[in-house]
Design an enzyme around this catalytic site. Structure first.
Site, mmCIF file in Angstrom:
data_model
loop_
_atom_site.group_PDB
_atom_site.id
_atom_site.type_symbol
_atom_site.label_atom_id
_atom_site.label_comp_id
_atom_site.label_asym_id
_atom_site.label_seq_id
_atom_site.Cartn_x
_atom_site.Cartn_y
_atom_site.Cartn_z
ATOM 1 N N HIS A 158 -39.881 18.477 3.138
ATOM 2 C CA HIS A 158 -38.611 18.329 2.436
ATOM 3 C C HIS A 158 -38.352 16.922 1.905
ATOM 4 C CE1 HIS A 158 -37.334 16.656 6.268
ATOM 5 N NE2 HIS A 158 -36.308 16.123 5.649
HETATM 6 C C1 UD1 Z 1 -31.132 15.034 5.041
HETATM 7 C C2 UD1 Z 1 -31.475 13.652 5.597
HETATM 8 C C3 UD1 Z 1 -32.920 13.634 6.101
HETATM 9 C C4 UD1 Z 1 -33.178 14.760 7.084
HETATM 10 C C5 UD1 Z 1 -32.803 16.067 6.415
HETATM 11 C C6 UD1 Z 1 -33.022 17.247 7.331
HETATM 12 C C7 UD1 Z 1 -30.316 11.816 4.430
HETATM 13 C C8 UD1 Z 1 -30.506 10.666 3.527
HETATM 14 N N1 UD1 Z 1 -31.373 12.628 4.562
HETATM 15 O O1 UD1 Z 1 -31.935 15.228 3.895
HETATM 16 O O2 UD1 Z 1 -33.143 12.409 6.764
HETATM 17 O O3 UD1 Z 1 -34.527 14.771 7.444
HETATM 18 O O4 UD1 Z 1 -31.424 16.006 6.040
HETATM 19 O O5 UD1 Z 1 -32.790 18.449 6.715
HETATM 20 O O6 UD1 Z 1 -29.256 11.970 4.993
HETATM 21 N N2 UD1 Z 1 -28.650 21.712 0.954
HETATM 22 C C9 UD1 Z 1 -28.272 23.025 1.078
HETATM 23 N N3 UD1 Z 1 -27.590 23.405 2.187
HETATM 24 C C10 UD1 Z 1 -27.254 22.528 3.156
HETATM 25 C C11 UD1 Z 1 -27.629 21.177 3.014
HETATM 26 C C12 UD1 Z 1 -28.342 20.791 1.911
HETATM 27 O O7 UD1 Z 1 -28.561 23.863 0.226
HETATM 28 O O8 UD1 Z 1 -26.629 22.947 4.145
HETATM 29 C C13 UD1 Z 1 -29.430 21.298 -0.226
HETATM 30 C C14 UD1 Z 1 -28.595 20.834 -1.367
HETATM 31 O O9 UD1 Z 1 -29.167 21.311 -2.527
HETATM 32 C C15 UD1 Z 1 -28.718 19.338 -1.304
HETATM 33 C C16 UD1 Z 1 -30.114 19.140 -0.735
HETATM 34 O O10 UD1 Z 1 -30.298 20.251 0.146
HETATM 35 O O11 UD1 Z 1 -28.538 18.743 -2.544
HETATM 36 C C17 UD1 Z 1 -30.275 17.855 0.010
HETATM 37 O O12 UD1 Z 1 -29.343 17.769 1.097
HETATM 38 P P1 UD1 Z 1 -28.936 16.324 1.705
HETATM 39 O O13 UD1 Z 1 -28.096 16.497 2.884
HETATM 40 O O14 UD1 Z 1 -28.441 15.465 0.617
HETATM 41 O O15 UD1 Z 1 -30.318 15.695 2.153
HETATM 42 P P2 UD1 Z 1 -31.574 16.361 2.855
HETATM 43 O O16 UD1 Z 1 -32.672 16.405 1.857
HETATM 44 O O17 UD1 Z 1 -31.226 17.627 3.546
#
Ligand code: UD1
Length: 395
Positions: free
Chosen positions: A222
């Site tokens: 991811h």
């Molecule tokens: C975040 C953490 C990362 C961790 C990861 C675990 C930061 C900078 N990064 O990254 O360290 O390893 O979580 O998963 O905080 N999304 C959904 N549903 C959700 C959450 C996210 O669909 O419940 C999607 C959205 O499209 C979003 C993308 O995932 O834009 C990224 O989510 P985000 O929380 O920004 O960062 P992660 O890549 O999940």
């Protein structure tokens, strides 16, 4: 009414890896003896919000419902971090905690730590000191900054102590306590082994839930550096398919990864529906939605090996004695390489394939446990925060 004699501890959880770390700390703080000395407020920032990324983890790990949910959701880094800060500030002002406890390295971690210090509230950081020395990783920025403004720094492995000393943190603030993720793993492993995951993901024949699973590799990817560039993602999916010629590859995909696969026209590299017979005979790569904590732990405990770019999974595989190939150029968790079962393979397809083939040929790396990964890290942390006696160190 607040009990003025009790210590007021505000705990923050925002994203999936945080929940596994908060669970044992909430557990300790809510046992009868500690609850008489401290009261807690659990704040969920809402960084992760999906059923599979959030709610399921709270349910499975027995974390109480958050007292406050800031519901910030997804967004670019500046926007997400800023919105967490704006929503968190009034909560701190109103509840007036004696300390704010943050875990890990996600945007919620730094956002809430920063709000707390600016309001003059002390900060405890659990999983302090880890460094990849790669400042292109958003998590590395979050780690460095959170550690600089924290009052208590709870460290999971020896490298963290050394890193903090080099950054000028006072030794009196730094506590090597072990790994709270491993507290959760030790507590839940036997329950997890009774989950329905093997038949749910068609790893055992239909109607035979107790038969041994078909051999499989568990994969997660991811990191933006691996999945955001379509060419990089394509080359990783190609190598997974090459591994999939020898052994079935089960790939629970983070929403970000699924989105990039679909948008980059790479869906042809993965199966999304399958039967046991197909998986066992044809092998190949099988992508499914994110998996709950217990089911994922169950699958890890049955997998032949793991390929990942996650931080926490490098630690969990070391605790399980399971070979792990980390598809990154660096790791902030060097103890998993030095004493554990982790191998850093980068993202060069030839290297990944050759390391995977070595494991399949029976030449996997053997490991032991890092110091203090004994399931008692949360006891040590709570004892320090509440000023009680430390438990005996690991034997
Ligand atoms: C975040 C953490 C990362 C961790 C990861 C675990 C930061 C900078 N990064 O990254 O360290 O390893 O979580 O998963 O905080 N999304 C959904 N549903 C959700 C959450 C996210 O669909 O419940 C999607 C959205 O499209 C979003 C993308 O995932 O834009 C990224 O989510 P985000 O929380 O920004 O960062 P992660 O890549 O999940």
């Amino acid at each position: 009414m607040a009990d003025s004699k009790k210590l007021r501890i505000l705990l923050v959880a925002g994203a999936r890896p945080n929940f596994v770390k908060i669970a044992p700390l909430m557990d300790r703080l809510r046992d009868a003896e500690n609850a008489a000395r401290a009261e807690t407020l659990l704040v969920h920032t809402g960084q992760h919000y999906d059923e599979a990324m959030s709610r399921l983890f709270f349910d499975q790990l027995g974390i109480p419902r958050p007292d406050v949910n800031l519901e910030v959701g997804s967004g670019k880094h500046g926007k997400q971090t800023g919105q967490i800060m704006m929503s968190f500030e009034p909560v701190v002002e109103e509840w007036k905690p004696d300390m704010v406890l943050v875990v890990g390295d996600v945007n919620s971690t730094i956002a809430c730590a920063m709000v707390a210090v600016k309001l003059g509230v002390k900060v405890a950081h659990v999983e302090a000191g880890l460094r990849s020395f790669d400042r292109s990783m958003p998590e590395e920025i979050n780690r460095v900054l959170t550690d600089q403004i924290s009052d208590w720094l709870f460290v999971s492995e020896a490298s963290g102590v050394q890193n903090l000393m080099l950054e000028g943190i006072s030794p009196s603030q730094v506590h090597l306590v072990g790994n709270v993720m491993i507290d959760s793993l030790k507590k839940f492993l036997s329950v997890a082994r009774n989950s329905a995951a093997l038949w749910q993901y068609h790893l055992v024949p239909k109607g035979q839930p107790n038969s041994p699973p078909a051999p499989f590799v568990l994969v997660t990817l991811h990191r933006p550096s691996n999945v955001d560039d379509p060419e990089k993602l394509r080359s990783l999916l190609e190598v997974l398919n090459q591994v999939g010629e020898q052994i079935a590859v089960l790939f629970p995909a983070h929403p970000r990864t699924r989105d990039r696969i679909e948008k980059s026209g790479l869906a042809g590299f993965v199966h999304t529906e399958w039967t046991y017979d197909q998986l066992a005979q044809e092998k190949g790569v099988y992508m499914c939605p994110p998996i709950g904590y217990l089911e994922f732990l169950h699958l890890m405990s049955e997998a032949s090996f793991v390929m990942t770019d996650s931080g926490g999974i490098q630690e969990e595989t070391t605790a399980l004695g399971l070979p792990c190939l980390t598809l990154r150029e660096n790791t902030e968790r060097p103890s998993t390489l030095i004493v554990g079962t982790n191998t850093l393979v980068g993202t060069d397809p030839a290297r990944i394939l050759s390391e995977a083939r070595q494991i399949l040929a029976g030449l996997s790396k053997k490991g032991t446990f890092p110091e203090l990964w004994d399931g008692k890290a949360s006891d040590r942390i709570v004892n320090i925060l509440l000023g009680t006696n430390p438990p005996p160190s690991a034997t």
